[in-house]
Design a protein around this motif. Structure first.
Motif, PDB file in Angstrom:
ATOM      1  N   LEU A 256      42.403  30.991  31.572  1.00  0.00           N
ATOM      2  CA  LEU A 256      40.838  31.182  31.511  1.00  0.00           C
ATOM      3  C   LEU A 256      40.210  31.709  32.624  1.00  0.00           C
ATOM      4  CD1 LEU A 256      39.633  28.166  29.416  1.00  0.00           C
ATOM      5  CD2 LEU A 256      40.287  30.525  28.594  1.00  0.00           C
ATOM      6  N   CYS A 257      40.865  31.526  33.718  1.00  0.00           N
ATOM      7  CA  CYS A 257      40.524  32.093  35.082  1.00  0.00           C
ATOM      8  C   CYS A 257      41.465  32.776  35.685  1.00  0.00           C
ATOM      9  CB  CYS A 257      39.980  30.830  36.032  1.00  0.00           C
ATOM     10  SG  CYS A 257      38.438  29.923  35.251  1.00  0.00           S
ATOM     11  N   ALA A 258      41.592  33.704  35.212  1.00  0.00           N
ATOM     12  CA  ALA A 258      43.113  34.659  35.414  1.00  0.00           C
ATOM     13  C   ALA A 258      43.440  35.021  36.556  1.00  0.00           C
ATOM     14  CB  ALA A 258      43.670  35.499  34.149  1.00  0.00           C
ATOM     15  N   PRO A 260      43.697  36.647  40.637  1.00  0.00           N
ATOM     16  CA  PRO A 260      44.447  37.935  40.738  1.00  0.00           C
ATOM     17  C   PRO A 260      45.660  37.831  39.737  1.00  0.00           C
ATOM     18  CG  PRO A 260      45.022  36.892  42.584  1.00  0.00           C
ATOM     19  CD  PRO A 260      43.760  36.118  42.144  1.00  0.00           C
ATOM     20  N   GLY A 261      46.069  36.758  39.024  1.00  0.00           N
ATOM     21  CA  GLY A 261      47.219  36.663  38.274  1.00  0.00           C
ATOM     22  C   GLY A 261      48.392  36.003  38.531  1.00  0.00           C
ATOM     23  N   GLY A 262      48.584  35.312  39.709  1.00  0.00           N
ATOM     24  CA  GLY A 262      49.900  34.547  40.019  1.00  0.00           C
ATOM     25  C   GLY A 262      50.239  33.681  38.930  1.00  0.00           C
ATOM     26  N   LYS A 263      49.368  32.921  38.419  1.00  0.00           N
ATOM     27  CA  LYS A 263      49.679  32.228  37.401  1.00  0.00           C
ATOM     28  C   LYS A 263      49.839  32.821  35.964  1.00  0.00           C
ATOM     29  CE  LYS A 263      47.374  28.448  39.827  1.00  0.00           C
ATOM     30  NZ  LYS A 263      46.987  29.130  40.651  1.00  0.00           N
ATOM     31  N   ALA A 264      48.845  33.721  35.702  1.00  0.00           N
ATOM     32  CA  ALA A 264      49.066  34.607  34.310  1.00  0.00           C
ATOM     33  C   ALA A 264      50.446  35.049  34.341  1.00  0.00           C
ATOM     34  CB  ALA A 264      47.973  35.399  34.394  1.00  0.00           C
ATOM     35  N   VAL A 277      41.826  35.627  30.595  1.00  0.00           N
ATOM     36  CA  VAL A 277      40.310  35.707  30.487  1.00  0.00           C
ATOM     37  C   VAL A 277      39.811  35.638  31.960  1.00  0.00           C
ATOM     38  CG1 VAL A 277      38.176  34.827  29.811  1.00  0.00           C
ATOM     39  CG2 VAL A 277      40.231  34.673  28.337  1.00  0.00           C
ATOM     40  N   GLU A 278      39.159  36.615  32.389  1.00  0.00           N
ATOM     41  CA  GLU A 278      38.464  36.817  33.817  1.00  0.00           C
ATOM     42  C   GLU A 278      37.143  37.340  33.852  1.00  0.00           C
ATOM     43  OE1 GLU A 278      39.298  35.714  36.985  1.00  0.00           O
ATOM     44  OE2 GLU A 278      37.292  36.785  37.414  1.00  0.00           O
ATOM     45  N   MET A 279      36.289  36.656  34.372  1.00  0.00           N
ATOM     46  CA  MET A 279      34.832  37.129  34.382  1.00  0.00           C
ATOM     47  C   MET A 279      34.422  38.358  35.256  1.00  0.00           C
ATOM     48  SD  MET A 279      31.563  34.402  34.726  1.00  0.00           S
ATOM     49  CE  MET A 279      31.731  33.857  36.112  1.00  0.00           C
ATOM     50  N   PRO A 282      36.052  43.354  39.043  1.00  0.00           N
ATOM     51  CA  PRO A 282      36.890  43.920  39.962  1.00  0.00           C
ATOM     52  C   PRO A 282      38.128  42.972  40.181  1.00  0.00           C
ATOM     53  CG  PRO A 282      34.779  43.505  41.081  1.00  0.00           C
ATOM     54  CD  PRO A 282      34.562  43.306  39.780  1.00  0.00           C
ATOM     55  N   ARG A 283      38.017  41.893  39.778  1.00  0.00           N
ATOM     56  CA  ARG A 283      39.081  40.909  39.935  1.00  0.00           C
ATOM     57  C   ARG A 283      40.117  41.265  38.703  1.00  0.00           C
ATOM     58  NH1 ARG A 283      39.444  36.825  43.644  1.00  0.00           N
ATOM     59  NH2 ARG A 283      40.356  35.406  42.165  1.00  0.00           N
ATOM     60  N   LEU A 284      39.444  41.350  37.634  1.00  0.00           N
ATOM     61  CA  LEU A 284      40.337  41.847  36.487  1.00  0.00           C
ATOM     62  C   LEU A 284      41.107  43.026  36.631  1.00  0.00           C
ATOM     63  CD1 LEU A 284      40.866  40.843  33.503  1.00  0.00           C
ATOM     64  CD2 LEU A 284      39.553  42.593  32.806  1.00  0.00           C
ATOM     65  N   ALA A 303      35.440  38.368  30.454  1.00  0.00           N
ATOM     66  CA  ALA A 303      34.534  37.555  29.580  1.00  0.00           C
ATOM     67  C   ALA A 303      34.122  36.286  30.385  1.00  0.00           C
ATOM     68  CB  ALA A 303      35.047  37.069  28.276  1.00  0.00           C
ATOM     69  N   ASP A 304      33.175  35.543  30.183  1.00  0.00           N
ATOM     70  CA  ASP A 304      32.758  34.260  30.545  1.00  0.00           C
ATOM     71  C   ASP A 304      33.598  33.166  29.746  1.00  0.00           C
ATOM     72  OD1 ASP A 304      31.822  31.911  31.147  1.00  0.00           O
ATOM     73  OD2 ASP A 304      29.813  32.557  31.807  1.00  0.00           O
ATOM     74  N   ALA A 305      34.639  32.517  30.093  1.00  0.00           N
ATOM     75  CA  ALA A 305      35.377  31.583  29.435  1.00  0.00           C
ATOM     76  C   ALA A 305      34.571  30.682  29.101  1.00  0.00           C
ATOM     77  CB  ALA A 305      36.604  31.115  30.474  1.00  0.00           C
ATOM     78  N   ARG A 306      33.376  30.237  29.363  1.00  0.00           N
ATOM     79  CA  ARG A 306      32.702  29.154  28.651  1.00  0.00           C
ATOM     80  C   ARG A 306      32.044  29.628  27.386  1.00  0.00           C
ATOM     81  NH1 ARG A 306      28.939  28.431  34.013  1.00  0.00           N
ATOM     82  NH2 ARG A 306      29.058  30.698  33.916  1.00  0.00           N
ATOM     83  N   LEU A 319      43.677  26.168  32.935  1.00  0.00           N
ATOM     84  CA  LEU A 319      42.239  26.319  33.500  1.00  0.00           C
ATOM     85  C   LEU A 319      42.626  26.179  35.020  1.00  0.00           C
ATOM     86  CD1 LEU A 319      39.260  26.568  33.522  1.00  0.00           C
ATOM     87  CD2 LEU A 319      39.287  24.232  32.835  1.00  0.00           C
ATOM     88  N   ASP A 320      42.554  27.123  35.767  1.00  0.00           N
ATOM     89  CA  ASP A 320      42.686  27.234  37.100  1.00  0.00           C
ATOM     90  C   ASP A 320      41.198  27.643  37.602  1.00  0.00           C
ATOM     91  OD1 ASP A 320      43.873  27.166  39.780  1.00  0.00           O
ATOM     92  OD2 ASP A 320      44.178  29.351  39.647  1.00  0.00           O
ATOM     93  N   ALA A 321      40.452  26.371  37.704  1.00  0.00           N
ATOM     94  CA  ALA A 321      38.849  26.452  37.809  1.00  0.00           C
ATOM     95  C   ALA A 321      38.603  26.894  39.124  1.00  0.00           C
ATOM     96  CB  ALA A 321      38.466  25.212  37.488  1.00  0.00           C
TER      97      ALA A 321
HETATM   98  C1  LIG Z   1      40.920  29.998  41.463  1.00  0.00           C
HETATM   99  S1  LIG Z   1      40.877  31.732  40.904  1.00  0.00           S
HETATM  100  C2  LIG Z   1      42.117  31.886  39.745  1.00  0.00           C
HETATM  101  C3  LIG Z   1      43.408  32.368  40.605  1.00  0.00           C
HETATM  102  C4  LIG Z   1      44.335  32.703  39.285  1.00  0.00           C
HETATM  103  N1  LIG Z   1      44.337  31.592  38.395  1.00  0.00           N
HETATM  104  C5  LIG Z   1      45.712  32.969  40.014  1.00  0.00           C
HETATM  105  O1  LIG Z   1      46.640  32.114  39.821  1.00  0.00           O
HETATM  106  O2  LIG Z   1      45.929  34.097  40.623  1.00  0.00           O
HETATM  107  C6  LIG Z   1      39.370  31.734  39.839  1.00  0.00           C
HETATM  108  C7  LIG Z   1      39.087  32.742  39.045  1.00  0.00           C
HETATM  109  O3  LIG Z   1      38.093  32.476  38.135  1.00  0.00           O
HETATM  110  C8  LIG Z   1      37.026  33.462  37.724  1.00  0.00           C
HETATM  111  N2  LIG Z   1      36.072  32.674  37.225  1.00  0.00           N
HETATM  112  C9  LIG Z   1      34.930  31.819  37.696  1.00  0.00           C
HETATM  113  N3  LIG Z   1      34.245  31.498  36.654  1.00  0.00           N
HETATM  114  C10 LIG Z   1      34.860  31.986  35.503  1.00  0.00           C
HETATM  115  C11 LIG Z   1      34.187  31.821  33.953  1.00  0.00           C
HETATM  116  N4  LIG Z   1      33.268  31.207  33.717  1.00  0.00           N
HETATM  117  N5  LIG Z   1      34.961  32.624  33.316  1.00  0.00           N
HETATM  118  C12 LIG Z   1      36.112  33.338  33.636  1.00  0.00           C
HETATM  119  N6  LIG Z   1      36.446  33.628  34.819  1.00  0.00           N
HETATM  120  C13 LIG Z   1      35.796  32.745  35.812  1.00  0.00           C
HETATM  121  C14 LIG Z   1      36.915  33.813  39.194  1.00  0.00           C
HETATM  122  O4  LIG Z   1      36.364  35.184  39.201  1.00  0.00           O
HETATM  123  C15 LIG Z   1      38.433  33.885  39.758  1.00  0.00           C
HETATM  124  O5  LIG Z   1      39.050  35.030  39.687  1.00  0.00           O
END
Ligand SMILES: C[S@@+](CC[C@H](N)C(=O)[O-])C[C@H]1O[C@@H](n2cnc3c(N)ncnc32)[C@H](O)[C@@H]1O
Length: 443
Positions: A256-258, A260-264, A277-279, A282-284, A303-306, A319-321
């Motif tokens: 849900l907070c993907a 730059p993608g290490g975990k994805a 999913v990433e809000m 630029p980070r997506l 998208a906003d994961a909420r 959920l890597d919040a």
């Molecule tokens: C801790 S980082 C994630 C790192 C990622 N999981 C990894 O392993 O590379 C948190 C990410 O959540 C995104 N984010 C914050 N709020 C969000 C939301 N409501 N919906 C989707 N993405 C969100 C941020 O833009 C940020 O890229």
């Protein structure tokens, strides 16, 4: 009190350019609130250097900024007025000089005269040359001053208190010492099958969970396998949340907070059907580039994961919040001095809303891995406990052996809180970021 009267600049002092660049980086970080990376991009003195001189300037600035709280604590005993009353460029030179003497063990004659000479070449610091000379001579004589400063003085008081409350005094102390070191470079392999082979090829050390720790961070993108997407950078602790998902091949999973993608990339590499999913756009984009380089397939969703919902219920959610990131401050230690602790209060609310959203995405019995890179209980254990008490979740405790090499990080509840440990056992010596993670099941 340090005295300025016997100061005389030595024009022949070698290497003042590196010291000037280093002090300007320290000044930009501490007085102007820039982070070290952007200061390096914008400082003309730094950019005019090449090769070893540039590397030396960066090393001085990095050492000074990692330890600035302790350096100030020790310098405070050598200057009669409060450090806050010293002109910021002069203070930056003092900090850079002290870092050379106390942390880098540069010889006194080189460290002091070149730093004094740097002051003579910096308009706004020129009048401070006498003070710098006197204080640094004293700092060289009193070489134990830094060692006798408290380890936790590397942080502002509010942060030290917060980290102690999350980690306990012993681990907080170990984390404070670890901040003085440049973080190790760890990588995660796309295909875990040949970890020993890759570790040989890259000249690294294989860690118990399958990550590889490189001995040197130079020329990363030139190393074998980078261009082919065989591996990516990821701190060993950051790779553990995905390990807690267990077998994922064929499962429908959302990260849900993907970005730059290490975990994805870990999830996709293990054969799951992944919605990333990433809000942030630029980070997506960074995630898109990473997925392309590693040739991993996933649905990329901005998208906003909420509010985003999958078309069918999922087997698992990661959920890597978003969080206060207090567990990774060693990566940008200069940043903590400009943070306002009041800003941290907003995170638990966002985290709870994201967990509620995950509940609406999962099938009954589906798994949620919740992780944050901070030891703050308000963003970790307390958020998880509030979710459980709401009735939609139960904890599926992590058991010994699941996160190989990290059994010492298991909490009494069955969550994981990685932390540099001061305990002298082999497994406890893996230096890593501080990450909290819990595994929940949808009831
Ligand atoms: C801790 S980082 C994630 C790192 C990622 N999981 C990894 O392993 O590379 C948190 C990410 O959540 C995104 N984010 C914050 N709020 C969000 C939301 N409501 N919906 C989707 N993405 C969100 C941020 O833009 C940020 O890229």
């Amino acid at each position: 009190m340090a005295r300025a009267s016997n100061y005389r600049a030595r024009p022949e002092a070698a290497g003042w350019q590196s010291r000037l660049a280093a002090a300007q980086l320290v000044w930009a970080a501490m007085a102007k609130g820039e982070d070290l990376e952007s200061a390096m991009g914008s400082s003309p003195a730094y950019r005019s250097l090449e090769g070893a001189d540039r590397g030396f300037a960066r090393a001085i600035a990095s050492a000074a900024l990692r330890a600035v709280g302790r350096i100030d604590w020790a310098l405070g005993g050598m200057v009669q007025r409060p450090l806050a009353d010293i002109e910021p460029p002069v203070l930056a030179l003092l900090r850079a000089g002290a870092a050379q003497l106390w942390l880098m063990k540069v010889a006194e004659h080189a460290a002091v005269s070149a730093t004094v000479e740097a002051a003579a070449h910096w308009d706004v610091a020129r009048r401070g040359g006498g003070l710098i000379n006197a204080v640094l001579r004293r700092a060289a004589r009193e070489s134990g001053a830094f060692e006798s400063s408290p380890a936790e003085a590397v942080w502002p008081d509010w942060l030290a208190a917060k980290l102690r409350s999350g980690l306990g005094a012993e681990r907080a102390g170990a984390m404070a010492l670890l901040q003085l070191e440049e973080p190790a470079i760890d990588i995660t392999l796309r295909d875990a099958g040949d970890a020993a082979g890759w570790s040989d090829r890259l000249g690294g050390a294989l860690l118990p969970n399958g990550s590889i720790r490189l001995l040197d961070g130079a020329g990363l993108t030139e190393l074998p396998g980078y261009a082919e997407g065989e591996w990516w950078l990821q701190d060993v602790a950051a790779s553990l949340p995905v390990a807690l998902l267990g077998e994922v091949a064929g499962l429908a999973i959302a990260d849900l907070c993907a970005a730059p993608g290490g975990k994805a990339m870990q999830i996709a590499a293990r054969g799951a059907r992944l919605s990333a999913v990433e809000m942030s756009a630029p980070r997506l984009e960074r995630l898109r580039e990473n997925a392309a380089r590693t040739r991993l397939s996933m649905d990329l969703i901005q998208a906003d994961a909420r509010t985003w919902r999958p078309q069918a219920l999922l087997d698992a959610v990661l959920l890597d919040a978003p969080c206060s990131a207090l567990g990774v401050i060693r990566r940008h230690p200069e940043g903590v001095w400009r943070r306002d602790p009041k800003d941290l209060a907003r995170y638990p609310m966002i985290q709870r809303a994201l967990i509620d959203a995950a509940a609406a995405m999962l099938r009954q019995g589906g798994t949620l891995i919740y992780s944050v890179c901070t030891p703050s209980p308000e963003e970790g254990r307390e958020v998880v406990e509030a979710a459980i008490s709401g009735g939609a979740w139960r904890r599926r405790p992590v058991v010994a052996g699941e996160a190989r090499g990290f059994d010492h990080s298991l909490t009494p509840d069955g969550d994981l809180l990685t932390a540099p440990a001061a305990i002298a056992s082999d497994a406890a010596q893996i230096r890593c970021d501080v990450i909290y993670m819990a595994r929940l099941e949808r009831t």
